[in-house]
Design an enzyme around this catalytic site. Structure first.
Site, mmCIF file in Angstrom:
data_model
loop_
_atom_site.group_PDB
_atom_site.id
_atom_site.type_symbol
_atom_site.label_atom_id
_atom_site.label_comp_id
_atom_site.label_asym_id
_atom_site.label_seq_id
_atom_site.Cartn_x
_atom_site.Cartn_y
_atom_site.Cartn_z
ATOM 1 N N LYS A 152 0.829 -1.210 0.000
ATOM 2 C CA LYS A 152 0.000 0.000 0.000
ATOM 3 C C LYS A 152 0.871 1.272 0.000
ATOM 4 O O LYS A 152 0.619 2.195 -0.768
ATOM 5 C CB LYS A 152 -0.929 0.011 1.222
ATOM 6 C CG LYS A 152 -1.841 -1.211 1.320
ATOM 7 C CD LYS A 152 -2.846 -1.096 2.458
ATOM 8 C CE LYS A 152 -2.230 -1.048 3.848
ATOM 9 N NZ LYS A 152 -1.580 -2.321 4.269
ATOM 10 N N ARG A 182 -9.386 0.814 8.980
ATOM 11 C CA ARG A 182 -8.889 -0.526 9.291
ATOM 12 C C ARG A 182 -9.884 -1.335 10.104
ATOM 13 O O ARG A 182 -9.593 -2.468 10.476
ATOM 14 C CB ARG A 182 -7.614 -0.382 10.097
ATOM 15 C CG ARG A 182 -6.357 -0.818 9.347
ATOM 16 C CD ARG A 182 -5.242 -0.665 10.324
ATOM 17 N NE ARG A 182 -4.000 -1.234 10.008
ATOM 18 C CZ ARG A 182 -2.956 -0.554 9.546
ATOM 19 N NH1 ARG A 182 -3.051 0.699 9.217
ATOM 20 N NH2 ARG A 182 -1.793 -1.163 9.411
ATOM 21 N N ARG A 241 11.880 -5.263 4.741
ATOM 22 C CA ARG A 241 11.455 -3.868 4.612
ATOM 23 C C ARG A 241 12.224 -2.935 5.552
ATOM 24 O O ARG A 241 12.373 -3.202 6.732
ATOM 25 C CB ARG A 241 9.960 -3.802 4.941
ATOM 26 C CG ARG A 241 9.380 -2.420 4.922
ATOM 27 C CD ARG A 241 7.906 -2.467 4.771
ATOM 28 N NE ARG A 241 7.196 -2.790 6.000
ATOM 29 C CZ ARG A 241 5.882 -2.722 6.119
ATOM 30 N NH1 ARG A 241 5.147 -2.366 5.092
ATOM 31 N NH2 ARG A 241 5.303 -3.026 7.252
ATOM 32 N N ARG A 285 11.165 -1.099 11.077
ATOM 33 C CA ARG A 285 10.108 -0.670 12.000
ATOM 34 C C ARG A 285 10.053 -1.629 13.178
ATOM 35 O O ARG A 285 10.289 -2.818 13.021
ATOM 36 C CB ARG A 285 8.760 -0.667 11.267
ATOM 37 C CG ARG A 285 8.603 0.518 10.382
ATOM 38 C CD ARG A 285 7.411 0.394 9.499
ATOM 39 N NE ARG A 285 6.241 -0.210 10.130
ATOM 40 C CZ ARG A 285 5.040 -0.212 9.583
ATOM 41 N NH1 ARG A 285 4.851 0.354 8.410
ATOM 42 N NH2 ARG A 285 4.022 -0.787 10.188
ATOM 43 N N ARG A 342 -0.404 -8.853 13.941
ATOM 44 C CA ARG A 342 -0.987 -7.894 12.986
ATOM 45 C C ARG A 342 -1.878 -8.622 11.981
ATOM 46 O O ARG A 342 -2.915 -8.090 11.575
ATOM 47 C CB ARG A 342 0.124 -7.115 12.256
ATOM 48 C CG ARG A 342 0.694 -6.005 13.112
ATOM 49 C CD ARG A 342 2.109 -5.640 12.696
ATOM 50 N NE ARG A 342 2.185 -4.912 11.462
ATOM 51 C CZ ARG A 342 3.281 -4.861 10.696
ATOM 52 N NH1 ARG A 342 4.365 -5.545 11.054
ATOM 53 N NH2 ARG A 342 3.291 -4.158 9.610
HETATM 54 P P1 AMP Z 1 0.966 0.899 9.258
HETATM 55 O O1 AMP Z 1 2.112 1.823 9.103
HETATM 56 O O2 AMP Z 1 -0.218 1.318 8.404
HETATM 57 O O3 AMP Z 1 1.323 -0.536 9.066
HETATM 58 O O4 AMP Z 1 0.469 1.029 10.783
HETATM 59 C C1 AMP Z 1 1.308 0.679 11.853
HETATM 60 C C2 AMP Z 1 0.499 0.469 13.118
HETATM 61 O O5 AMP Z 1 -0.180 1.681 13.477
HETATM 62 C C3 AMP Z 1 -0.613 -0.571 13.015
HETATM 63 O O6 AMP Z 1 -0.135 -1.890 13.222
HETATM 64 C C4 AMP Z 1 -1.532 -0.128 14.137
HETATM 65 O O7 AMP Z 1 -1.037 -0.471 15.408
HETATM 66 C C5 AMP Z 1 -1.471 1.382 14.021
HETATM 67 N N1 AMP Z 1 -2.499 1.891 13.053
HETATM 68 C C6 AMP Z 1 -2.260 2.523 11.860
HETATM 69 N N2 AMP Z 1 -3.403 2.856 11.247
HETATM 70 C C7 AMP Z 1 -4.403 2.419 12.045
HETATM 71 C C8 AMP Z 1 -5.821 2.443 11.962
HETATM 72 N N3 AMP Z 1 -6.458 2.989 10.898
HETATM 73 N N4 AMP Z 1 -6.535 1.905 12.989
HETATM 74 C C9 AMP Z 1 -5.934 1.367 14.053
HETATM 75 N N5 AMP Z 1 -4.599 1.279 14.204
HETATM 76 C C10 AMP Z 1 -3.824 1.810 13.213
#
Ligand code: AMP
Length: 222
Positions: free
Chosen positions: A22, A95, A134, A167, A178
């Site tokens: 994404k 999400r 990554r 990360r 996740r």
């Molecule tokens: P990402 O960078 O999109 O993979 O997000 C990293 C982490 O941030 C996720 O594993 C969640 O813990 C939190 N997070 C990001 N976006 C959301 C969302 N829309 N709803 C809930 N948690 C989120």
């Protein structure tokens, strides 16, 4: 930058499991069409860098591979939308079904409904590989894959020479959690958007260029 035609789609959601591509596609959309991607994950990491209460609270959950509460991300997105012109590419938001319903309400008030939801369909094996390789630039936030765009982990960012890091949630343990969260809470958005006639399914194991070609065909279709 490509000029948008009459039917151009500029209100987009990128939906899919962790590391399904994404973020990479959001960057390609930005480069081609100039729409700045909005990642709630990146927003939360930025809050943490600035040491805010929300950033610290979110980090606890994120490290464990859990989603943060809906109210937290909806607040961030609402502020973001209020300061923008109506075009967006959401990466990793919504999400949960509750976030999807809330987003629909926010967009209805602004009379800017969603144009398309790209669903990144990819196998668990590909996700595992991608997560382990990554790295993210601490400075510009771009994502790279070791062995593809960067030769080794301790190399500088190929774009801004910033420091590349893994990360804290890109571990196999956190990935498992996740993926559980994704299946339970995020996947119900797939039928939700399919029924709304907005879902566009992508073969996300293909190369970034091939996936982007599918995306741009849909975005530019009249
Ligand atoms: P990402 O960078 O999109 O993979 O997000 C990293 C982490 O941030 C996720 O594993 C969640 O813990 C939190 N997070 C990001 N976006 C959301 C969302 N829309 N709803 C809930 N948690 C989120």
């Amino acid at each position: 930058m490509k000029k948008a035609g009459a039917g151009f789609k500029s209100r987009i959601v990128l939906l899919g499991p962790p590391a399904s591509g994404k973020g990479t596609q959001a960057e390609l959309i930005k480069a081609r069409y100039g729409i700045e991607p909005t990642s709630t994950g990146a927003m939360l990491r930025d809050e943490l860098r600035r040491g805010t209460e929300i950033g610290i609270a979110a980090d606890e959950l994120t490290r464990r591979g859990q989603l943060v509460p809906d109210s937290m991300v909806i607040g961030l997105v609402e502020n973001w939308l209020s300061a923008r012109d109506g075009s967006f590419v959401f990466d990793g938001f919504p999400r949960t079904l509750a976030q999807g319903i809330e987003l629909e309400k926010l967009l209805l008030t602004r009379q800017t409904p969603l144009d398309a939801v790209f669903f990144f369909n990819v196998s668990q094996e590909v996700i595992r590989e991608r997560v382990l390789h990554r790295v993210t630039c601490e400075e510009c936030g771009r994502i790279f894959s070791i062995g593809l765009q960067v030769a080794a982990e301790n190399n500088p960012c190929p774009v801004c020479r910033g420091h590349l890091v893994h990360r804290s949630d890109d571990t196999l343990e956190a990935l498992e959690q996740r993926m559980n969260e994704y299946r339970q809470k995020t996947e119900p958005l797939v039928p939700f958007y399919r029924e709304a006639g907005l879902l566009v399914e992508l073969a996300a194991a293909e190369s970034p260029e091939a996936v982007f070609s599918e995306i741009s065909t849909v975005m530019e279709a009249a």
